[in-house]
Design a protein around this motif. Sequence first.
Motif, PDB file in Angstrom:
ATOM      1  N   MET A 211      -0.253  15.539  61.032  1.00 15.72           N
ATOM      2  CA  MET A 211       0.619  16.301  60.142  1.00 15.72           C
ATOM      3  C   MET A 211       1.996  15.639  60.138  1.00 15.72           C
ATOM      4  O   MET A 211       2.524  15.300  61.182  1.00 15.72           O
ATOM      5  N   ASN A 212       2.556  15.452  58.944  1.00 12.96           N
ATOM      6  CA  ASN A 212       3.901  14.902  58.847  1.00 12.96           C
ATOM      7  C   ASN A 212       4.693  15.681  57.806  1.00 12.96           C
ATOM      8  O   ASN A 212       4.141  16.531  57.099  1.00 12.96           O
ATOM      9  N   LYS A 213       5.981  15.372  57.704  1.00 12.64           N
ATOM     10  CA  LYS A 213       6.860  16.153  56.832  1.00 12.64           C
ATOM     11  C   LYS A 213       6.474  16.069  55.358  1.00 12.64           C
ATOM     12  O   LYS A 213       6.632  17.037  54.620  1.00 12.64           O
ATOM     13  N   GLU A 214       5.929  14.931  54.912  1.00 15.16           N
ATOM     14  CA  GLU A 214       5.504  14.820  53.518  1.00 15.16           C
ATOM     15  C   GLU A 214       4.330  15.759  53.229  1.00 15.16           C
ATOM     16  O   GLU A 214       4.265  16.365  52.150  1.00 15.16           O
ATOM     17  N   GLU A 215       3.408  15.886  54.183  1.00 12.58           N
ATOM     18  CA  GLU A 215       2.277  16.807  54.018  1.00 12.58           C
ATOM     19  C   GLU A 215       2.756  18.257  53.974  1.00 12.58           C
ATOM     20  O   GLU A 215       2.256  19.062  53.188  1.00 12.58           O
ATOM     21  N   VAL A 216       3.729  18.587  54.820  1.00 14.74           N
ATOM     22  CA  VAL A 216       4.285  19.944  54.829  1.00 14.74           C
ATOM     23  C   VAL A 216       4.982  20.210  53.494  1.00 14.74           C
ATOM     24  O   VAL A 216       4.802  21.276  52.884  1.00 14.74           O
ATOM     25  N   TYR A 217       5.764  19.232  53.023  1.00 14.44           N
ATOM     26  CA  TYR A 217       6.448  19.365  51.730  1.00 14.44           C
ATOM     27  C   TYR A 217       5.435  19.620  50.609  1.00 14.44           C
ATOM     28  O   TYR A 217       5.624  20.530  49.788  1.00 14.44           O
ATOM     29  N   GLU A 218       4.368  18.854  50.572  1.00 11.59           N
ATOM     30  CA  GLU A 218       3.335  19.039  49.553  1.00 11.59           C
ATOM     31  C   GLU A 218       2.673  20.408  49.678  1.00 11.59           C
ATOM     32  O   GLU A 218       2.374  21.057  48.670  1.00 11.59           O
ATOM     33  N   ASN A 219       2.457  20.869  50.902  1.00 10.44           N
ATOM     34  CA  ASN A 219       1.877  22.196  51.123  1.00 10.44           C
ATOM     35  C   ASN A 219       2.819  23.288  50.608  1.00 10.44           C
ATOM     36  O   ASN A 219       2.372  24.277  50.020  1.00 10.44           O
ATOM     37  N   ILE A 220       4.123  23.110  50.821  1.00 10.85           N
ATOM     38  CA  ILE A 220       5.117  24.065  50.304  1.00 10.85           C
ATOM     39  C   ILE A 220       5.044  24.106  48.784  1.00 10.85           C
ATOM     40  O   ILE A 220       4.957  25.185  48.187  1.00 10.85           O
TER      41      ILE A 220
ATOM     42  N   LEU B 177       0.771  23.353  58.036  1.00 12.97           N
ATOM     43  CA  LEU B 177      -0.676  23.164  58.067  1.00 12.97           C
ATOM     44  C   LEU B 177      -1.254  23.890  59.276  1.00 12.97           C
ATOM     45  O   LEU B 177      -2.416  24.247  59.284  1.00 12.97           O
ATOM     46  N   ASN B 178      -0.422  24.131  60.288  1.00 14.03           N
ATOM     47  CA  ASN B 178      -0.799  24.917  61.466  1.00 14.03           C
ATOM     48  C   ASN B 178      -0.726  26.394  61.075  1.00 14.03           C
ATOM     49  O   ASN B 178       0.341  27.002  61.127  1.00 14.03           O
TER      50      ASN B 178
END
Length: 175
Positions: free
Chosen positions: A1-10, A111-112
């Motif tokens: 998990m990285n910040k870009e994945e979190v951003y996309e999830n948001i 993602l968690n």
Amino acid sequence: MNKEEVYENIKNTLTANGIIIEEIQHKEVHTTDDSKKERAAQAWTDGIGSKNLVFHAKGKFYLVVTTAEKEIKARKFKKEFGTKDIRFAYQEELTEHTGCEIGSIPPFGYLNEELPIFVDNEIFSYSYFMFNPAINTKSIRIKTEDLKKIYMTIKNPVKFFTITEDGIELEELGK
């Protein structure tokens, strides 16, 4: 998990809920004061900025979402976290459990889905809520009523709180 994945999830969460957002690009920020200055420079003064803190207690992590101006005392959460030994998560732990860095922790989008989220009821006395979406060169502004809608739809356990003299009063979400 990285910040870009979190951003996309948001962004996906916002889109899935039909939420209209405003988004700006700005200089890199590391504190709530930095964020406030950058947002004000782009005339984002309507609304309240966020402060999102990750605590560690008894081997578990907890996200506390509040307003940028508010100071949160960890000891107020000792009953809810099951211990008085509470500390802020270290950067390495934040990266591992949230994919984010200090200064860009968002109020949702992880993602968690096991990460418990405690949300300050005071946020909902404002019209808009502003936050860094896991990337410290971006800010998003949404209506606070939309923020509540998001908390109703995400899988993370979410509780709203009000700070009292003795600790906090919790309100469970009826998901």
